[in-house]
Design a protein around this motif. Sequence first.
Motif, PDB file in Angstrom:
ATOM      1  N   PRO A 172     -74.578  56.779  75.163  1.00  0.00           N
ATOM      2  CA  PRO A 172     -74.822  56.189  73.741  1.00  0.00           C
ATOM      3  C   PRO A 172     -73.386  56.195  72.971  1.00  0.00           C
ATOM      4  CG  PRO A 172     -75.363  58.669  74.269  1.00  0.00           C
ATOM      5  CD  PRO A 172     -75.173  57.739  75.509  1.00  0.00           C
ATOM      6  N   ARG A 201     -72.703  55.788  67.133  1.00  0.00           N
ATOM      7  CA  ARG A 201     -72.759  55.164  65.831  1.00  0.00           C
ATOM      8  C   ARG A 201     -73.876  54.043  65.572  1.00  0.00           C
ATOM      9  NH1 ARG A 201     -66.580  53.868  64.193  1.00  0.00           N
ATOM     10  NH2 ARG A 201     -67.612  51.653  64.562  1.00  0.00           N
ATOM     11  N   THR A 202     -74.499  53.680  64.577  1.00  0.00           N
ATOM     12  CA  THR A 202     -75.289  52.814  64.513  1.00  0.00           C
ATOM     13  C   THR A 202     -74.665  51.579  64.429  1.00  0.00           C
ATOM     14  OG1 THR A 202     -75.401  52.660  62.023  1.00  0.00           O
ATOM     15  CG2 THR A 202     -76.754  54.205  63.458  1.00  0.00           C
ATOM     16  N   THR A 203     -75.181  50.295  64.683  1.00  0.00           N
ATOM     17  CA  THR A 203     -74.895  48.876  64.527  1.00  0.00           C
ATOM     18  C   THR A 203     -74.514  48.645  63.116  1.00  0.00           C
ATOM     19  OG1 THR A 203     -76.549  48.248  66.075  1.00  0.00           O
ATOM     20  CG2 THR A 203     -75.436  46.528  64.660  1.00  0.00           C
ATOM     21  N   TYR A 204     -75.103  49.167  62.073  1.00  0.00           N
ATOM     22  CA  TYR A 204     -74.628  49.280  60.772  1.00  0.00           C
ATOM     23  C   TYR A 204     -73.283  49.648  60.452  1.00  0.00           C
ATOM     24  CZ  TYR A 204     -79.337  47.383  59.943  1.00  0.00           C
ATOM     25  OH  TYR A 204     -80.612  46.713  60.300  1.00  0.00           O
ATOM     26  N   GLU A 205     -73.063  50.848  61.093  1.00  0.00           N
ATOM     27  CA  GLU A 205     -71.818  51.549  60.881  1.00  0.00           C
ATOM     28  C   GLU A 205     -70.706  50.940  61.335  1.00  0.00           C
ATOM     29  OE1 GLU A 205     -73.186  56.136  60.732  1.00  0.00           O
ATOM     30  OE2 GLU A 205     -72.947  55.377  62.716  1.00  0.00           O
TER      31      GLU A 205
END
Length: 173
Positions: free
Chosen positions: A6, A9-13
Amino acid sequence: MVEQAPMGRTTYEIVADAKARQDAFTQVESLMAQATGTGHDVDGTIEVTVDARGKLLGLWLAPGAVNWGPDRLGSLIVEVTQVAMREATQNSYNKVALLLGEDMTYLIEQLSGMPAPARAEHDDRGMTVEEFQRRRDERLRTTQRRTPSAPQPDQAEDDDVFSFDPASLRSDR
């Protein structure tokens, strides 16, 4: 088979981080355009100011500069301009480093082929920490022998005026 881990962090970040870097890179050009450097000759007869791109912003000659003759005056102007250019280059890298960080600035130095003057191989790097401490200890011993009211060894170190180490302030930038 490839193991997957994993990212944390998110894709948006990640996208927001990439946009922030892109915005920072667009500011690099204007930061470098704002950086200037000024050089003087030893006698104070010449002053040159340039920007980080080498554009001449100011040239001042004292009335006595005519005494140098055209050849010597020309070479002095070139030498002083080179000093001013190194200062402007260093100033621009300092500004970029505040924006992008040291690692990215070093990468820009490598890509541009113009290393920061503070990293120049031929420059005097100053004295080492060990040499500074040796000289400091020697100076303290000499001072203590001359001054009867010198601080005693049992006093706290922060009471000692000589305990400040200016070498801790040194930086490449």
